[in-house]
Design a protein around this motif. Structure first.
Motif, mmCIF file in Angstrom:
data_model
loop_
_atom_site.group_PDB
_atom_site.id
_atom_site.type_symbol
_atom_site.label_atom_id
_atom_site.label_comp_id
_atom_site.label_asym_id
_atom_site.label_seq_id
_atom_site.Cartn_x
_atom_site.Cartn_y
_atom_site.Cartn_z
ATOM 1 N N GLN C 9 3.461 -9.420 -24.927
ATOM 2 C CA GLN C 9 2.458 -10.173 -25.658
ATOM 3 C C GLN C 9 3.019 -10.658 -26.976
ATOM 4 O OE1 GLN C 9 -0.996 -7.572 -26.007
ATOM 5 N NE2 GLN C 9 -2.135 -9.317 -25.222
ATOM 6 N N TYR C 11 4.264 -12.133 -30.216
ATOM 7 C CA TYR C 11 4.238 -13.466 -30.800
ATOM 8 C C TYR C 11 5.257 -13.477 -31.944
ATOM 9 C CZ TYR C 11 2.650 -17.810 -32.838
ATOM 10 O OH TYR C 11 2.604 -19.091 -33.310
ATOM 11 N N SER C 65 -4.096 -16.404 -29.279
ATOM 12 C CA SER C 65 -3.465 -15.298 -28.560
ATOM 13 C C SER C 65 -4.287 -14.017 -28.704
ATOM 14 C CB SER C 65 -2.022 -15.072 -29.011
ATOM 15 O OG SER C 65 -1.711 -15.807 -30.132
ATOM 16 N N LEU C 129 1.097 -7.801 -30.510
ATOM 17 C CA LEU C 129 1.456 -9.183 -30.849
ATOM 18 C C LEU C 129 2.552 -9.247 -31.908
ATOM 19 C CD1 LEU C 129 -1.948 -11.105 -31.057
ATOM 20 C CD2 LEU C 129 -0.060 -11.624 -29.538
#
Lengths: 277, 286, 269
Positions: C9, C11, C65, C129
């Protein structure tokens, strides 16, 4: 010249039925000197990968001895010493990476050897620069091309500072561009850093600028010498189910037709030869 | 005509920040009985294009007719479409899964509705077509045969449902010289026999493509750049800019031309090139 | 390769939160979970909401997200909410028919439960994230290292986790390829009864397993070639270090927890 690899009458047989498709090796003797670029040719199943595995103690010979830098691979306690000196890159670039971030993957081998931290960072930077992938340091390897991934695999081995680099069919799954990228890196390592290289392949063109070429068939070395010597031995090449490089083939064809042209290895040599006619 | 592509475009994940154009405004036709080569650097759109032909990727933009199927129609009988298109992806041996070679080859025919007996006969014929010994191999596990045999079995698994066209994505990838030669000879044999009439082959190996394809389509950056017979195509001087290799014979010819020896030939094979060189030298000397 | 294989996940970024020590993030996320469970009044939920909003701003991750992970559990949230609304017994009924009895307290309770779930997911999503899976693994390895005393193979477990993370995208890609190849051979995966469908998966699963084993084999060689287990004194290039960021974040989280605890004494709505 310093011998870095010496094989004395080495034989190995896969006794276990699980591996019955894999060819062993029979009575192989050869030496590789420091800084040499050696190409080992053979069709699939000719025993060349078995030979590679004998060189860094993945396999221990049934008969004979494999001596790497003066260490016999039979000395169990020195296995890691051998493996850190004989770096091995494999065929499938996807199945050699352990980490999801490129720099972590490069560091892995050196970390296993207990290299201290500052040195680790230096080595990772250096190795990535050598293979020309430094820009990708912090990225993931998934979107890279095959050639780029294989260069990462080479860098991961370089970070352990090996003295010998073995590429076990590392170009077989790549497209022509990727193959050229990998070969460029390997040639540069050999010429600039003096790295001893053993390139295992079935692409004949990759052998033309080697110092030494060995052809294997059915577990035996059937031809050896300089590329010119080996490719002049057309019979051995074809018997080993291999092909001559096209330039070489054309020069042989012209010669058979009565033209006075030497045996050529590369396009450049061939062109030179033809222009002199 | 077997495959007609008109203004076909395709974008992966449209309307997202990740969208990537894979094909742009592609138009060409493959006629029944042709052997067409499809070349282009990795990522040029070749795979996306061929996956359209049997509906693995749904047509989004443009028109596509594959045999009798209009792929822009609302309802498409994918099974019937796929039966007509034999598709072999890279390293097709990785799709083998059955206990025995025979069962694996019968998988396709049975899916396409052949009876057991028909499938058996068809599998037998396919195994013989790819040059394997039916009795010897039929009951062996597809995981225990050699690499070259695996690839043949995978090809047989496609031939067994008697497709009209065969699409091959890098059929010789990863094989050694003799393995490559065997597969290429097999493909030529298939083409000559009535087993398949139309062949589309993707390859990175320009020597292979030059020797086998009657016509070559070049993709670059999602667009169709050339659609020419090999001898015409390899006269073009911008192929290397597209990340493509040249057949080695062409490289030799170009290098000779640079040295002032211009051969009046479109030779692609070693034999043709040697003949042209001999003619030139004898002409000069005589 | 039609599918974009996003890696975990994560980012990418270099915000304050990205640069925190993964161990601090793991520990603080545990603290955060406890804190969320301490919430009683709507004021405290509002406080959590504000706290999360600040975190998202600081982390500089796109709201999209974050919401993506919310979307993944939305069904679960709605289901629990529905069950709570329908079967909560206390409070004065607003609506009643058959066995169903919707009460005011039931509505409030289910709203709070739903918020709690959402906040938990958003909070932990912020950790994944902003932290690479590798870093998370490293963090966990380090946090678990006391277990080495009882001979628990902490490092091996960490390597297994990291390799698993590394190979998930490769296997996904592989599945795609196998499905395409079998579809081309006329396989159908969406017709027939349950047994037929299960059987239809074999042509995918068997090649997948075969390939996974082949990969494992090759990987084992590659690990050996890179001297895995050569020395017990393995070093690490990326040293985890608690820094001022982790201190600041810890103080902030503790303060936040304090606020939530204080709010327990002011039961409002």
């Amino acid at each position: 010249m310093k011998k870095v690899i010496e094989l004395r009458n080495v034989s190995y047989d896969y006794k276990s039925s699980a591996d019955e498709r894999t060819t062993g090796v029979k009575n192989i003797s050869l030496t590789v000197n420091k800084g040499e670029f050696v190409v080992l040719l053979g069709h699939n199943g000719s025993g060349k990968s078995t030979l590679a595995k004998l060189l860094n103690a993945f396999l221990i010979p049934d008969q004979g001895d494999v001596i790497i830098n003066g260490i016999n691979t039979k000395e169990e306690k020195r296995v890691f010493e051998i493996r850190s000196k004989v770096g091995m890159v494999f065929q499938n670039p996807d199945n050699q990476m352990v980490a999801s971030i490129i720099e972590d993957d490069i560091a892995f081998g050196a970390e296993n050897l207990g290299v201290e931290r500052q040195e680790l960072i230096r080595r990772v930077d250096w190795a990535l620069q050598v293979v020309n992938m430094h820009a990708h340091k912090k990225r993931t390897p998934f979107k890279l091309s095959g050639g780029q991934k294989q260069r990462i695999a080479i860098a991961a081995i370089l970070a352990m500072l090996p003295e010998i680099l073995i590429l076990d069919e590392s170009t077989a799954m790549l497209d022509p561009k990727g193959r050229e990228e990998v070969l460029d890196v390997v040639r540069k390592l050999n010429s600039e850093q003096g790295m001893t290289v053993i390139l295992i392949t079935h692409y004949m063109e990759e052998a033309v600028d080697a110092d030494k070429v060995f052809i294997m068939n059915e577990g035996e070395i059937v031809a050896s010498g300089s590329p010119r010597e080996v490719f002049d031995n057309e019979k051995a090449v074809y018997e080993a189910k291999l092909e001559l490089p096209v330039a070489c083939k054309i020069s042989h064809m012209l010669k058979k037709d009565g033209f006075d042209i030497p045996s050529c290895l590369t396009v450049d040599e061939l062109v030179e030869g033809i222009c002199r006619l | 005509m077997s495959i007609v592509v008109e203004n076909l475009s395709y974008t992966y994940m449209p309307k997202t920040p990740y969208r990537t154009t894979a094909l742009k405004d592609i138009t060409f036709t493959v006629n029944e009985g042709e052997f067409v080569g499809l070349i282009g650097a990795t990522g040029s759109g070749k795979s996306t294009l061929i996956q359209h032909f049997n509906g693995l990727i749904k047509l989004a933009d443009g028109r596509l007719t594959v045999f009798d199927f209009d792929l822009s129609a609302k309802k498409i009988n994918y099974k019937a479409l796929r039966k007509g298109i034999g598709m072999l992806f890279q390293y097709p041996e990785y799709q083998l899964f059955e206990e025995t070679v025979l069962k694996d080859i019968m998988f396709g025919p049975k899916n396409f509705g052949m009876s057991k007996e028909e499938a058996y006969e068809s599998a037998k014929r396919a195994i013989e077509l790819v040059g394997l010994d039916f009795e010897e191999i039929k009951d062996r596990s597809p995981f225990e045969i050699s690499g070259g045999e695996k690839r043949r079995v995978a090809i047989a698994g496609v031939l067994a449902y008697k497709p009209k066209a065969l699409i091959l994505d890098e059929p010789t990838a990863g094989l050694d010289p003799s393995g490559k030669k065997e597969i290429l000879e097999l493909i030529t044999k298939l083409k000559k026999s009535d087993a398949v009439s139309t062949i589309i082959m993707i390859s990175h190996n320009m020597d292979e493509i030059a020797a086998y394809a009657e016509r070559i389509i070049v993709l670059n950056n999602s667009r169709l750049i050339y659609d020419l017979p090999p001898k015409e195509l390899f006269k073009k001087d911008d192929l290397q800019e597209m990340g493509l290799d040249l057949p080695i014979t062409v490289k030799i010819k170009n290098a000779l031309a640079q040295r002032g020896m211009v051969l009046d030939t479109d030779a692609l094979t070693a034999e043709e090139l040697v003949a042209a060189i001999k003619q030139k030298i004898r002409g000069n000397n005589g | 390769m039609g599918r974009d294989i996003t890696f975990g996940q994560y980012y990418p970024g270099d915000s304050f939160i990205h640069r925190m020590d993964p161990r601090a993030k793991i520990l603080l996320s545990i603290l955060y979970i406890v804190t969320v469970f301490l919430c009683v009044s709507f004021y405290s939920y509002l406080a959590v909401f504000l706290f999360l909003a600040i975190l998202i701003l600081v982390a500089r991750v796109p709201l999209r997200s974050v919401l993506k992970s919310v979307k993944a559990i939305l069904f679960l949230v709605m289901l629990t909410a529905a069950i709570n609304i329908l079967f909560y017994r206390e409070g004065s009924p607003l609506l009643q028919f058959w066995v169903i009895r919707i009460t005011d307290e039931g509505l409030i309770f289910s709203a709070k439960m739903a918020l709690r779930l959402l906040f938990l997911v958003i909070g932990t999503t912020l950790v994944t994230l902003t932290t690479t899976p590798m870093n998370l693994t490293d963090g966990m390895e380090s946090l678990m290292s006391p277990l080495k005393v009882v001979k628990f193979p902490v490092h091996d477990v960490a390597i297994i986790m990291s390799i698993a993370l590394r190979f998930i995208p490769s296997l996904m890609e592989e599945i795609d390829k196998i499905i395409m190849a079998q579809k081309a051979r006329g396989a159908a995966f969406d017709s027939g009864g349950l047994i037929a469908r299960a059987k239809a998966l074999l042509p995918i699963l068997i090649p997948l397993f075969v390939s996974a084993f082949r990969r494992a084999d090759e990987l084992a060689l590659a690990l050996d070639a890179r001297c895995y287990n050569a020395t017990p004194n393995r070093t690490k290039m990326k040293e985890l270090k608690f820094g001022y960021r982790d201190l600041v974040a810890s103080v902030a989280c503790l303060l936040f927890m304090g606020v939530i605890i204080l709010l327990r004494f002011y039961p409002g709505v």
